[in-house]
Write a protein that holds these residues in place. Structure first.
Motif, PDB file in Angstrom:
ATOM      1  N   VAL A   1      25.043 -32.620 -52.469  1.00 23.48           N
ATOM      2  CA  VAL A   1      24.662 -32.508 -53.885  1.00 23.48           C
ATOM      3  C   VAL A   1      24.978 -31.094 -54.352  1.00 23.48           C
ATOM      4  CG1 VAL A   1      22.738 -32.531 -55.524  1.00 23.48           C
ATOM      5  CG2 VAL A   1      22.857 -34.261 -53.718  1.00 23.48           C
ATOM      6  N   MET A   2      25.641 -30.978 -55.497  1.00 24.85           N
ATOM      7  CA  MET A   2      25.985 -29.671 -56.054  1.00 24.85           C
ATOM      8  C   MET A   2      24.965 -29.244 -57.100  1.00 24.85           C
ATOM      9  SD  MET A   2      29.483 -28.534 -58.048  1.00 24.85           S
ATOM     10  CE  MET A   2      30.517 -28.717 -56.588  1.00 24.85           C
TER      11      MET A   2
ATOM     12  N   LYS B   1      27.185 -23.512 -58.594  1.00 24.34           N
ATOM     13  CA  LYS B   1      26.537 -22.397 -57.897  1.00 24.34           C
ATOM     14  C   LYS B   1      26.397 -22.605 -56.387  1.00 24.34           C
ATOM     15  CE  LYS B   1      26.037 -20.024 -61.624  1.00 24.34           C
ATOM     16  NZ  LYS B   1      26.890 -18.830 -61.831  1.00 24.34           N
ATOM     17  N   PHE B   2      26.169 -23.823 -55.952  1.00 23.87           N
ATOM     18  CA  PHE B   2      25.949 -24.072 -54.528  1.00 23.87           C
ATOM     19  C   PHE B   2      26.057 -25.568 -54.264  1.00 23.87           C
ATOM     20  CE2 PHE B   2      21.839 -23.784 -56.702  1.00 23.87           C
ATOM     21  CZ  PHE B   2      21.286 -25.026 -56.430  1.00 23.87           C
TER      22      PHE B   2
ATOM     23  N   VAL C   1      16.374 -24.330 -54.797  1.00 23.90           N
ATOM     24  CA  VAL C   1      17.432 -23.413 -54.369  1.00 23.90           C
ATOM     25  C   VAL C   1      17.767 -22.421 -55.482  1.00 23.90           C
ATOM     26  CG1 VAL C   1      19.842 -23.227 -53.631  1.00 23.90           C
ATOM     27  CG2 VAL C   1      18.399 -25.062 -52.726  1.00 23.90           C
ATOM     28  N   TYR C   2      17.889 -22.918 -56.697  1.00 26.12           N
ATOM     29  CA  TYR C   2      18.295 -22.084 -57.841  1.00 26.12           C
ATOM     30  C   TYR C   2      17.271 -20.990 -58.130  1.00 26.12           C
ATOM     31  CZ  TYR C   2      20.139 -21.046 -62.529  1.00 26.12           C
ATOM     32  OH  TYR C   2      20.675 -20.434 -63.638  1.00 26.12           O
TER      33      TYR C   2
ATOM     34  N   VAL D   1      23.053 -25.135 -46.841  1.00 29.97           N
ATOM     35  CA  VAL D   1      23.227 -24.738 -48.245  1.00 29.97           C
ATOM     36  C   VAL D   1      24.402 -23.772 -48.308  1.00 29.97           C
ATOM     37  CG1 VAL D   1      22.173 -23.752 -50.297  1.00 29.97           C
ATOM     38  CG2 VAL D   1      20.747 -25.000 -48.646  1.00 29.97           C
ATOM     39  N   LEU D   2      25.424 -24.155 -49.047  1.00 29.74           N
ATOM     40  CA  LEU D   2      26.638 -23.356 -49.177  1.00 29.74           C
ATOM     41  C   LEU D   2      26.685 -22.763 -50.577  1.00 29.74           C
ATOM     42  CD1 LEU D   2      29.274 -22.872 -47.384  1.00 29.74           C
ATOM     43  CD2 LEU D   2      30.375 -24.475 -48.960  1.00 29.74           C
ATOM     44  N   PHE D   3      26.551 -21.443 -50.675  1.00 27.98           N
ATOM     45  CA  PHE D   3      26.607 -20.764 -51.968  1.00 27.98           C
ATOM     46  C   PHE D   3      28.057 -20.423 -52.312  1.00 27.98           C
ATOM     47  CE2 PHE D   3      22.310 -20.039 -50.455  1.00 27.98           C
ATOM     48  CZ  PHE D   3      21.566 -20.367 -51.577  1.00 27.98           C
ATOM     49  N   LEU D   4      28.384 -20.469 -53.597  1.00 25.31           N
ATOM     50  CA  LEU D   4      29.762 -20.323 -54.072  1.00 25.31           C
ATOM     51  C   LEU D   4      29.895 -19.066 -54.927  1.00 25.31           C
ATOM     52  CD1 LEU D   4      30.285 -24.061 -55.129  1.00 25.31           C
ATOM     53  CD2 LEU D   4      30.972 -22.979 -52.969  1.00 25.31           C
ATOM     54  N   ASP D   5      30.679 -18.097 -54.438  1.00 25.99           N
ATOM     55  CA  ASP D   5      30.983 -16.870 -55.172  1.00 25.99           C
ATOM     56  C   ASP D   5      32.356 -17.046 -55.810  1.00 25.99           C
ATOM     57  OD1 ASP D   5      31.957 -14.323 -55.911  1.00 25.99           O
ATOM     58  OD2 ASP D   5      30.695 -13.332 -54.418  1.00 25.99           O
ATOM     59  N   HIS D   6      32.392 -17.168 -57.118  1.00 24.42           N
ATOM     60  CA  HIS D   6      33.639 -17.570 -57.777  1.00 24.42           C
ATOM     61  C   HIS D   6      34.660 -16.444 -57.869  1.00 24.42           C
ATOM     62  CE1 HIS D   6      32.563 -21.697 -58.692  1.00 24.42           C
ATOM     63  NE2 HIS D   6      31.342 -21.228 -58.703  1.00 24.42           N
ATOM     64  N   HIS D   7      34.232 -15.213 -57.735  1.00 22.88           N
ATOM     65  CA  HIS D   7      35.213 -14.131 -57.638  1.00 22.88           C
ATOM     66  C   HIS D   7      36.037 -14.301 -56.360  1.00 22.88           C
ATOM     67  CE1 HIS D   7      33.686 -12.031 -61.116  1.00 22.88           C
ATOM     68  NE2 HIS D   7      32.453 -12.059 -60.623  1.00 22.88           N
ATOM     69  N   LYS D   8      35.361 -14.637 -55.278  1.00 22.37           N
ATOM     70  CA  LYS D   8      36.067 -14.851 -54.016  1.00 22.37           C
ATOM     71  C   LYS D   8      36.869 -16.152 -54.034  1.00 22.37           C
ATOM     72  CE  LYS D   8      32.701 -12.234 -51.279  1.00 22.37           C
ATOM     73  NZ  LYS D   8      31.717 -12.273 -50.180  1.00 22.37           N
ATOM     74  N   ILE D   9      36.320 -17.179 -54.644  1.00 23.86           N
ATOM     75  CA  ILE D   9      37.034 -18.460 -54.715  1.00 23.86           C
ATOM     76  C   ILE D   9      38.322 -18.320 -55.503  1.00 23.86           C
ATOM     77  CG2 ILE D   9      36.954 -20.792 -55.717  1.00 23.86           C
ATOM     78  CD1 ILE D   9      33.979 -20.853 -54.958  1.00 23.86           C
TER      79      ILE D   9
END
Length: 402
Positions: A152-153, A265-266, A287-288, A337-345
């Protein structure tokens, strides 16, 4: 790039509730935790991050898997050991990541597993595993699931204020990335009936339907091929005399590919033992609104409080149950839980401070987090207790190719 796992490795001495509070993957942070519910642990989970092919310069990705075994641990362990290496081979052959890579990889895994069953008859005829897989690479997330483990995102939703259009209120929304193939739900029953429609009124169909828990699975060889259903070691109650069509269950995953944006976000990956106890929207909100560090433990504690409430127990009393007595209360529970950093993505380049990550679970013993979320300590060392639930390996996929 060096592997950096031990600094995140924080097991309790009892080895029954173990976790990585906060680790770093290619595109952000992650948190993992597992608690044992079964007498023999059947859940497995895994994360790999770094180059996903053979070249150090890329392509790069982060790969997450949660497996939920049934009728024994062999199918989930086999999947944990093999799937990532198989997937790497298909990425190299096709030159890129895609949902087709996921489908072909799981098909190859299934064939290899059935081959192993054939070599070890009749011992592995019943064992099976659900599987949810996620790969973040090239600005997209690729998802495949077989069975009732899910992803689930958490996605930010923005609504304009009715008073001033310039202002926005932000919230978080749970966005399912998978289909639940559980036979407890219409989605699973309809999926099963579609393949076996002409047999819906036969005795064999009804017996098969009563046994299976998901319409799609890896393993369960006796429901996949007639040769396994005819095996002399199989109980007569599980043999099908009608001219029923094989495979009764499918291994083909449901897949999804989605371009990631800054509002994503995750992603929470979990076994069915977790999702059966919680509300998707509620855990996304937890989580948020919480610190990233230790969040997987927080989610497991949230699920176990639901168990305690349903059983009329306090959390402390649930924690103190003797090993094995919790079997009727809850299943193995695994959460990533996988967090997403969009600068890195968006850069899609290797981050110099990010190590290559390769971590996977091993069998845990039954243990719970304490009421304050910390791990309870005991007297035995990791070596004395038979090894830890987490194993770090020397290189991405290095122990998966054989």
């Amino acid at each position: 790039m060096n592997i950096k796992i031990l600094s995140w490795f924080k097991p309790s001495d009892h080895h029954e509730y173990l976790h990585i509070d906060l680790g770093q993957h290619q595109y952000g942070n992650f948190s993992m935790a597992t608690v044992k519910g079964n007498a023999i642990v059947e859940d497995q989970s895994q994360i790999e991050s770094g180059p996903i092919g053979l070249k150090e310069e890329g392509p790069f990705g982060t790969f997450v898997e949660v497996y939920d075994g049934h009728a024994g641990p062999d199918a989930s362990i086999f999947t944990r050991e093999k799937l990532f290496g198989i997937l790497q081979g298909h990425i190299i052959n096709k030159g890129r990541m895609s949902t087709e890579v996921l489908i072909d990889s799981i098909a190859e895994l299934e064939n290899q597993y059935l081959g192993l069953v054939r070599e070890n008859l009749p011992g592995m005829l019943l064992q099976e595993t659900s599987c949810v897989v996620g790969m973040v690479s090239g600005g997209q997330i690729y998802i495949a699931n077989v069975g009732d483990s899910r992803a689930v995102m958490g996605t930010v939703v923005r609504t304009k204020s009715q008073v001033k259009a310039a202002f926005e209120r932000k919230g978080i929304q749970a966005v399912p990335l998978t289909i639940n193939h559980s036979m407890k739900l219409n989605s699973g029953v309809q999926d099963f009936n579609t393949r076996q429609l002409k047999y819906v009124h036969t005795d064999d169909y009804l017996r098969a339907k009563a046994y299976i828990r998901t319409s799609r699975t890896i393993g369960a060889a006796f429901l996949k091929m007639k040769e396994f259903n005819n095996c002399s070691g199989l109980s007569d109650t599980l043999r099908f005399k009608d001219n029923i069509r094989f495979p009764i269950l499918s291994h083909v995953p449901w897949t999804k590919a989605e371009v990631l944006n800054a509002d994503n976000k995750f992603v929470i990956f979990g076994s069915h033992g977790f999702w059966d106890l919680v509300d998707e929207q509620r855990v996304v909100e937890i989580v948020y609104n919480s610190s990233q560090k230790g969040i997987a433990r927080v989610l497991i504690k949230h699920a176990l409080k639901k168990v305690a409430l349903d059983q009329g127990l306090t959390y402390r009393k649930l924690e103190k149950l003797e090993a094995g007595s919790s079997l009727s209360f809850y299943d193995d529970i695994s959460v990533v839980v996988l967090f997403l950093d969009h600068h890195k993505i968006n850069s899609n380049r290797v981050s110099p401070e990010c190590p290559r990550v390769a971590v996977r679970t091993y069998g845990a013993s039954r243990f719970l987090p304490t009421a304050d979320g910390a791990s309870t300590s005991g007297s035995k060392s990791t070596k004395e207790a038979g090894g830890s639930i987490w194993q770090h390996v020397r290189g991405i996929g290095s122990s998966f190719r054989s």
